[in-house]
Scaffold this motif. Structure first.
Motif, short mmCIF file in Angstrom:
data_model
loop_
_atom_site.label_atom_id
_atom_site.label_comp_id
_atom_site.label_asym_id
_atom_site.label_seq_id
_atom_site.Cartn_x
_atom_site.Cartn_y
_atom_site.Cartn_z
N ILE A 41 0.85 -1.18 0.00
CA ILE A 41 0.00 0.00 0.00
C ILE A 41 0.89 1.25 0.00
N GLU A 42 0.86 2.00 -1.08
CA GLU A 42 1.75 3.16 -1.22
C GLU A 42 1.03 4.41 -0.71
N ASP A 43 1.04 4.51 0.62
CA ASP A 43 0.22 5.53 1.29
C ASP A 43 1.06 6.66 1.89
N LEU A 44 2.14 7.01 1.21
CA LEU A 44 3.02 8.06 1.77
C LEU A 44 2.40 9.45 1.71
N ASP A 45 1.51 9.66 0.75
CA ASP A 45 0.93 11.00 0.60
C ASP A 45 -0.26 11.15 1.55
N PRO A 46 -0.06 11.90 2.64
CA PRO A 46 -1.14 11.95 3.64
C PRO A 46 -2.39 12.66 3.13
N GLN A 47 -2.23 13.54 2.13
CA GLN A 47 -3.41 14.25 1.61
C GLN A 47 -4.31 13.33 0.80
N ARG A 48 -3.70 12.39 0.09
CA ARG A 48 -4.47 11.62 -0.88
C ARG A 48 -4.82 10.21 -0.40
N SER A 49 -4.13 9.72 0.65
CA SER A 49 -4.33 8.32 1.05
C SER A 49 -5.46 8.20 2.08
N ARG A 50 -6.33 7.24 1.90
CA ARG A 50 -7.45 7.03 2.83
C ARG A 50 -7.58 5.54 3.14
N PRO A 51 -7.70 5.18 4.44
CA PRO A 51 -7.85 3.76 4.79
C PRO A 51 -9.06 3.12 4.11
N GLU A 52 -10.12 3.91 3.91
CA GLU A 52 -11.31 3.28 3.28
C GLU A 52 -11.02 2.89 1.83
N HIS A 53 -10.15 3.66 1.15
CA HIS A 53 -9.80 3.27 -0.22
C HIS A 53 -8.94 2.00 -0.21
N GLU A 54 -8.06 1.92 0.78
CA GLU A 54 -7.23 0.71 0.91
C GLU A 54 -8.15 -0.51 1.05
#
Ligand code: GLU
Length: 298
Positions: A41-54
């Motif tokens: 999971i490439e979630d480094l961008d805090p603005q764009r990453s959302r747990p619900e999308h994961e």
């Protein structure tokens, strides 16, 4: 030895057909060779990453029968690894602060003498002297960290597209907002997770020379690459939300029907309008059948 594969989505929205198709090809490439497969999971961008999308992305992969061997790693939990790599680059004297804004880079790169590829950094801040750098940092100017890549050209082999060649610009490894850049994290993680083959969307092929260069600087093992052609909307533009029916949830059909559509697009499951799970495609899978141009949805 078989080359472990991976699928590395950014959790910024549901997976669209292009990403699902890339995931399917990545999984088939690995599993057809009896290799391991992981999701990162490439979630480094805090603005764009959302747990619900994961959660939606993982559920959609599962709905197609795409499985993975270990709990998905999240890049946001691996920051020390990226800092360690930065330390190695710093020790080689290869990092420098870059104060340029996006608009400045666009302008400099499009100057008439410019021969740089679109988005490539023209090197504006590479030769600032130490005093200027210190003054600008002390004055509170925002800066990214770039690698001095020394105008390197990289040749590589793509399993789908053959011999490739590209120029490495001075790319960003830490963004101006302090977030570790994609180029750095992906290279560190592919090595740490013992990935042997990187299968991903063709839009990322332009990053490959940078990543190979970084692997060499960090003395990491090489990987092989396959860039899966993009899925485009009917007018030839990138798939976007406005295209409707671009994600599993939006499609007015079962995941098994969508899987059949994806399978047809890579030369498999001819004549079938349902495929129960990705594993049914393994026996027939052959990378040579994957069309080399983009898939245009009609
Ligand atoms: N996280 C990237 C993306 O979703 C993919 C990275 C990669 O496969 O190298 O576009």
């Amino acid at each position: 030895m078989s080359a472990d594969g991976r699928f590395a989505p950014s959790p910024s929205g549901p997976l669209h057909l292009g990403s699902l198709r890339t995931a399917l090809v990545a999984w088939l490439m690995a599993r057809s060779q009896g290799a391991g497969f992981v999701v990162r999971i490439e979630d480094l961008d805090p603005q764009r990453s959302r747990p619900e999308h994961e959660a939606t992305q993982l559920a959609d992969l599962e709905a197609l029968g795409i499985n993975w061997d270990a709990a998905p790693a999240r890049q946001s939990q691996r920051l020390e690894l990226y800092d360690e790599a930065l330390g190695k680059l710093h020790a080689q004297g290869l990092l420098y602060p870059c104060f340029c804004t996006r608009a400045e880079i666009r302008e400099a790169a499009s100057a008439p003498h410019g021969t740089l590829a679109e988005g490539a950094y023209p090197g504006t801040c590479r030769h600032l002297d130490a005093l200027t750098r210190r003054r600008r940092i002390e004055a509170g100017e925002r800066f990214a960290l770039r690698v001095n890549a020394g105008s390197t050209r990289i040749d590589w082999h793509d399993r789908l597209h053959g011999e490739q060649s590209g120029f490495v610009d001075d790319f960003v490894v830490v963004r101006a907002d302090g977030v570790h850049a994609y180029q750095l994290a992906v290279v560190v993680d592919d090595a740490a997770q013992a990935i042997g083959e990187v299968v991903r969307g063709a839009d990322l092929a332009e990053s490959t020379p940078r990543q190979i260069h970084l692997q060499r600087l960090l003395e990491l093992p090489p990987v092989t690459y396959a860039h899966v052609p993009l899925v485009l909307s009917a007018d030839g533009s990138r798939l976007a939300k406005r295209d409707g029916a671009a994600t599993l949830a939006e499609r007015d059909e079962s995941p098994q029907a969508t899987l059949a559509l994806l399978a047809h697009s890579i030369g498999l499951a001819s004549g079938r309008d349902r495929v129960e799970a990705a594993a049914e495609l393994l026996a027939e899978f052959d990378p040579a059948r994957i069309p080399r141009g983009p898939l245009v949805l009609g």
